[in-house]
Design a protein around this motif. Sequence first.
Motif, PDB file in Angstrom:
ATOM      1  N   GLY A  93      46.485   7.444  16.862  1.00 29.51           N
ATOM      2  CA  GLY A  93      45.814   8.390  17.737  1.00 29.51           C
ATOM      3  C   GLY A  93      44.675   7.780  18.524  1.00 29.51           C
ATOM      4  O   GLY A  93      44.677   6.597  18.859  1.00 29.51           O
ATOM      5  N   TYR A 112      44.013  12.607  15.747  1.00 31.12           N
ATOM      6  CA  TYR A 112      45.466  12.415  15.768  1.00 31.12           C
ATOM      7  C   TYR A 112      46.166  13.659  15.255  1.00 31.12           C
ATOM      8  O   TYR A 112      45.854  14.160  14.174  1.00 31.12           O
ATOM      9  CB  TYR A 112      45.867  11.212  14.911  1.00 31.12           C
ATOM     10  N   GLY A 114      49.878  14.132  15.576  1.00 34.84           N
ATOM     11  CA  GLY A 114      51.323  13.973  15.663  1.00 34.84           C
ATOM     12  C   GLY A 114      52.008  14.917  14.689  1.00 34.84           C
ATOM     13  O   GLY A 114      51.416  15.341  13.690  1.00 34.84           O
ATOM     14  N   THR A 145      46.566  11.507  22.742  1.00 36.41           N
ATOM     15  CA  THR A 145      47.709  10.607  22.553  1.00 36.41           C
ATOM     16  C   THR A 145      48.981  11.333  22.147  1.00 36.41           C
ATOM     17  O   THR A 145      50.048  10.716  22.066  1.00 36.41           O
ATOM     18  CB  THR A 145      47.384   9.542  21.475  1.00 36.41           C
ATOM     19  N   THR A 146      48.884  12.620  21.882  1.00 33.03           N
ATOM     20  CA  THR A 146      50.047  13.401  21.446  1.00 33.03           C
ATOM     21  C   THR A 146      50.234  14.606  22.367  1.00 33.03           C
ATOM     22  O   THR A 146      49.261  15.315  22.645  1.00 33.03           O
ATOM     23  CB  THR A 146      49.858  13.915  19.999  1.00 33.03           C
ATOM     24  N   GLU A 150      54.028  19.153  21.142  1.00 36.46           N
ATOM     25  CA  GLU A 150      54.516  18.538  19.897  1.00 36.46           C
ATOM     26  C   GLU A 150      53.656  18.977  18.718  1.00 36.46           C
ATOM     27  O   GLU A 150      54.160  19.357  17.659  1.00 36.46           O
ATOM     28  CB  GLU A 150      54.480  17.007  19.994  1.00 36.46           C
ATOM     29  N   THR A 151      52.335  18.943  18.923  1.00 35.03           N
ATOM     30  CA  THR A 151      51.407  19.353  17.864  1.00 35.03           C
ATOM     31  C   THR A 151      51.678  20.782  17.422  1.00 35.03           C
ATOM     32  O   THR A 151      51.785  21.077  16.221  1.00 35.03           O
ATOM     33  CB  THR A 151      49.954  19.232  18.364  1.00 35.03           C
TER      34      THR A 151
END
Length: 330
Positions: A93, A112, A114, A145-146, A150-151
Amino acid sequence: MEYRKLADSDLQVSVITFGAWAAGGWMWGKTERNDAIEAIRASYDLGATSIDTAPIYGQGESEEIVGEAIKGIPRDKLQILTKFGMSWDGTEGEFYFKSKNNTGKDIDIYKYAGKERVIKECEDSLRRLGTDYIDLYQIHWPDTTTPITETFEAVAKLIEQGKVRYAGVCNYSAEQMAEAEKAVKLVSNQIPFSMVNRGVEDKTVPYCIEKGKSVLAYSPMERGLLTGKITPGYEFQEGDHRAGHGAFTDENIIITNELLNKIKPIAEEKGATLAQLVLKWTIERAGITIALAGARNAEQSVQNAKAALISLTEEEFKFISNEVDKTVLK
């Protein structure tokens, strides 16, 4: 105690919610574990049935303290709010900052969120809290970064599994909230708000009002600055993040205390502390649903919970708001 519903959910939360960051000790100097447990229980006894925590607070310690404090309390009488998306045990992340844990060891903090990480964090939180579901699961900070979808697809899966009841965010902009809602329904945004920090009223709070989302105000006491107990030259404990925080310069302490002196007569007339008056004003501000108030011991948490009992006339609220509008930190 007063209770308010988060958005259009069936989740009722106490307007004064126990904020468990300081209870975990991390970045606040030392906090005694037993004092923190007693603080949570004392707060609950006065009707503050909602508790907000996070894995990062003490690197799991805050959640463990909450878990111990709620033992024996019927689960349906509590609302457990926790978070995900900040790690201290990996390098995935976005790097956030360097810190030290409660034993003084150097740690690197990353943002982070993910998919697999979200699932793992939930399982870890459930274990530390000693419960089989979380009432409100919130991303702690945006993770650049994600993909947001998606999260929140991961959070949607947790809701389907019954491990999470509702999804929320923290520190999200209006645009980020809209993106998250492509994957899951949000009920709230937890954002910083206080008498001397009202930047979220420009865009984020109006968006939440328009979309029917609840606002959970964190740091309503501006990390203790608005208690009236901080004076120029105040010395913090070793490891207390406030020592280097911009709000705690001598100049800003003086500006804040001038505001507090102007509204102090209202608190005195009501037999209340300045902190209680500040909390009451906060939960009456347009768009604010609840205020998160931290405490290190039972005395502090009892005082916080009693803030809900104060009544403000329209004239008093306007007077305080006018003084607040004139106060700008440097």
